[in-house]
Scaffold this active site. Structure first.
Site, mmCIF file in Angstrom:
data_model
loop_
_atom_site.group_PDB
_atom_site.id
_atom_site.type_symbol
_atom_site.label_atom_id
_atom_site.label_comp_id
_atom_site.label_asym_id
_atom_site.label_seq_id
_atom_site.Cartn_x
_atom_site.Cartn_y
_atom_site.Cartn_z
ATOM 1 N N GLU A 1 38.321 43.814 34.662
ATOM 2 C CA GLU A 1 39.472 44.486 35.288
ATOM 3 C C GLU A 1 40.270 45.146 34.174
ATOM 4 O O GLU A 1 40.790 44.448 33.293
ATOM 5 C CB GLU A 1 40.376 43.495 36.046
ATOM 6 N N GLU B 1 40.227 34.892 37.539
ATOM 7 C CA GLU B 1 41.550 34.561 36.965
ATOM 8 C C GLU B 1 41.988 33.128 37.279
ATOM 9 O O GLU B 1 43.102 32.897 37.778
ATOM 10 C CB GLU B 1 42.605 35.576 37.444
HETATM 11 O O1 AHR Z 1 43.330 44.331 40.769
HETATM 12 C C1 AHR Z 1 44.402 43.687 41.368
HETATM 13 C C2 AHR Z 1 44.508 42.210 41.031
HETATM 14 O O2 AHR Z 1 44.832 42.071 39.672
HETATM 15 C C3 AHR Z 1 43.253 41.380 41.171
HETATM 16 O O3 AHR Z 1 43.081 40.887 42.455
HETATM 17 C C4 AHR Z 1 43.492 40.245 40.228
HETATM 18 O O4 AHR Z 1 42.295 39.704 39.743
HETATM 19 C C5 AHR Z 1 44.372 40.842 39.153
HETATM 20 O O5 AHR Z 1 45.445 40.036 38.857
#
Ligand code: AHR
Length: 498
Positions: free
Chosen positions: A292, A173
């Site tokens: 994610e 990110e």
């Molecule tokens: O999964 C929780 C967080 O969400 C992670 O660390 C990040 O990559 C995302 O913003």
């Protein structure tokens, strides 16, 4: 009751089912690692401190690939702190989650845990506070044969054979202002290019994931992907996507339709990547790593600054209910529909942190409702993904306008003669009778189904699994195929065996 009809035909093949679509994520965040997968003092810990109850649930969940060690954590992580004799490892402050990191668990433990869990490790390098050299060092430590300094260090730490990690994320990110070492698209694109070049020179067999946008609402969404890929298109294999969903107010219908947002996000990123490929006159077609995704009650999270320097604190341990499980089932439908582009997907996270598996320190472990659609999809989705030609009712949602009420995808496994249909009914009020017309497939001999519905038993969260377990649901067989009733706000898996 409204009627919907789908046609399931092996001629409508999207792509083979890639097992990497059923990945998950272990971050040094909250209690995912410490008192999650690793707790040497637990009565069920094995000789390496891995909780055997969590290993068993990980196997039952059917996960294939696990991303590690972050997440935001990786952007201020020194991997060297987590190797070697445990009593000599430094305790550090993790700036991502304002937590104390003991470093008792590191890359060697993660690879050992992965082998024991039967999953493929996917490792992220720190491109926040660090750069090319440290990324290549970690790769050499993990993947090189003995005979050079870092590989010999791994051998001295008890791992004679290379870890042979194939999947690597170039940071996390990096478009997010919250990220430690946040970068502009230009800065990150150049760094990803140079890091990827060096890593592939060391080990050409690896696959690389470049950071896409943190979510599709980012102000730089689209231009970020475009600029980053202008720099690193030829060296990377995937571009990442992240998305978390939650219900806003009492708008259940839009929440149930979260898959529409995921569909649009995937299609927009694929189009953006293809546009860059065209500009570069490249023959390469990038794949997407949705590394994610999940439901997450983000509105309840007080933010990083609310956290207070503890070891393995409780962070975002959301209690999910059946509505969240139906949404997760719908998101899996979206991922499968795009199996020709999405090659990796990780349910974030695995244990305790917005997770399908929960634990008590020193105590029991249990499944959350979102466990069920994931495990049933991972188990049932075999062979190839089939696009389902569908007709049926529509509903109008506040967030997405008019959309099909029912969303479906199917898989066909020739070896076992099994067709699986995954269906989500996004109407919170109306049942839909779904006819499944099979075409070009052997005659169906047996048909079974399991279903989870909003508002049924277990609508509220809780660790009483019997309250929300998926229910067996009747399927009728006919000359055409099969038919089933989809309850309002439900997710269903139908299994047809020839
Ligand atoms: O999964 C929780 C967080 O969400 C992670 O660390 C990040 O990559 C995302 O913003």
């Amino acid at each position: 009751m409204s009627m919907a009809r789908i046609v399931v035909d092996p001629q409508f093949t999207v792509a083979p089912v890639d097992r990497r679509l059923f990945g998950s994520f272990v971050e040094h965040m909250g209690r995912c690692v410490y008192t999650g997968i690793y707790e040497p003092e637990h009565p069920l810990a094995d000789q390496d401190g891995f909780r055997k109850d969590v290993l068993a649930l990980t196997g039952e969940l059917g996960v294939s690939t696990i991303r590690y060690p972050g997440g935001n954590f990786v952007s201020n992580y020194r991997w060297e702190d987590g190797v070697g004799p445990k009593e000599q490892r430094p305790v550090r402050r993790d700036l991502a989650w304002r937590s104390i990191e003991t470093n008792q668990f590191g890359i060697d433990e993660f690879v050992d845990w992965s082998r024991r869990a039967g999953v493929e490790p996917m490792v992220a390098v720190n491109l926040g506070t660090r750069g090319v050299a440290e990324a290549v060092d970690l790769l050499e430590y993990c993947n090189s044969d003995a005979g050079t300094a870092l590989a010999d260090q791994r051998v001295a730490n008890g791992h004679a054979e290379p870890h042979d990690v194939k999947l690597w994320c170039l940071g996390n990110e990096m478009d997010g202002p919250w990220q430690i070492g946040h970068k502009t698209a230009e800065e990150y694109g150049r760094l990803a290019q140079e890091t990827g070049k060096a890593m592939k020179r060391l080990d050409p067999s690896i696959e690389l994931v470049a950071c896409g946008s943190s979510n599709s609402k980012m102000p730089t969404f689209g231009s970020w992907e475009s600029t980053v890929l202008e720099h690193c298109y030829e060296v990377v294999d995937y571009i990442s996507l992240h998305a978390y969903y939650e219900q806003h107010g009492d708008d259940v219908a839009s929440y149930l339709a979260s898959g529409v947002d995921m569909d649009r996000f995937i299609e927009a990123v694929a189009a953006t990547a293809d546009a860059v490929g065209a500009r570069l006159q490249s023959r390469k077609r990038l794949r997407l790593s949705f590394d994610e995704w999940n439901v997450w009650f983000q509105g309840e999270f007080g933010g990083e600054d609310s956290l207070d320097w503890a070891v393995a604190p409780q962070i975002i341990e959301n209690d999910f209910g059946t509505v969240d499980a139906v949404v997760v089932g719908g998101l899996l439908v979206s991922l499968l529909k795009h199996a020709d582009r999405v090659g990796v997907a990780c349910l974030a996270q695995l244990v305790n942190v917005i997770a399908p598996i929960r634990t008590e320190p020193g105590g029991r472990s249990w499944r959350q409702p979102i466990f069920a659609p994931f495990a049933l999809t991972a188990e049932g989705a075999q062979g190839v993904v089939l696009q389902t030609a569908a007709e049926g009712p529509t509903i109008t949602t506040a967030e997405f306008g008019e959309i099909p009420t029912v969303d479906t995808v199917a898989t066909w496994d020739q070896a076992s003669g099994t067709t699986s249909v995954f269906a989500v009914n996004r109407s919170p009020e109306e049942s839909v009778r779904l006819t499944i017309a099979t075409q070009g497939l052997p005659a169906v001999r047996t048909a079974t189904a399991v279903q989870m519905a909003v508002g049924g038993a277990g609508a509220a969260a809780g660790s009483d699994e019997s309250a929300w377990s998926p229910r067996e649901t009747a399927v009728e067989l006919s000359d055409e195929g099969a038919a089933i009733e989809l309850a309002p706000g439900s997710w269903t898996r139908v299994t047809l065996v020839a």
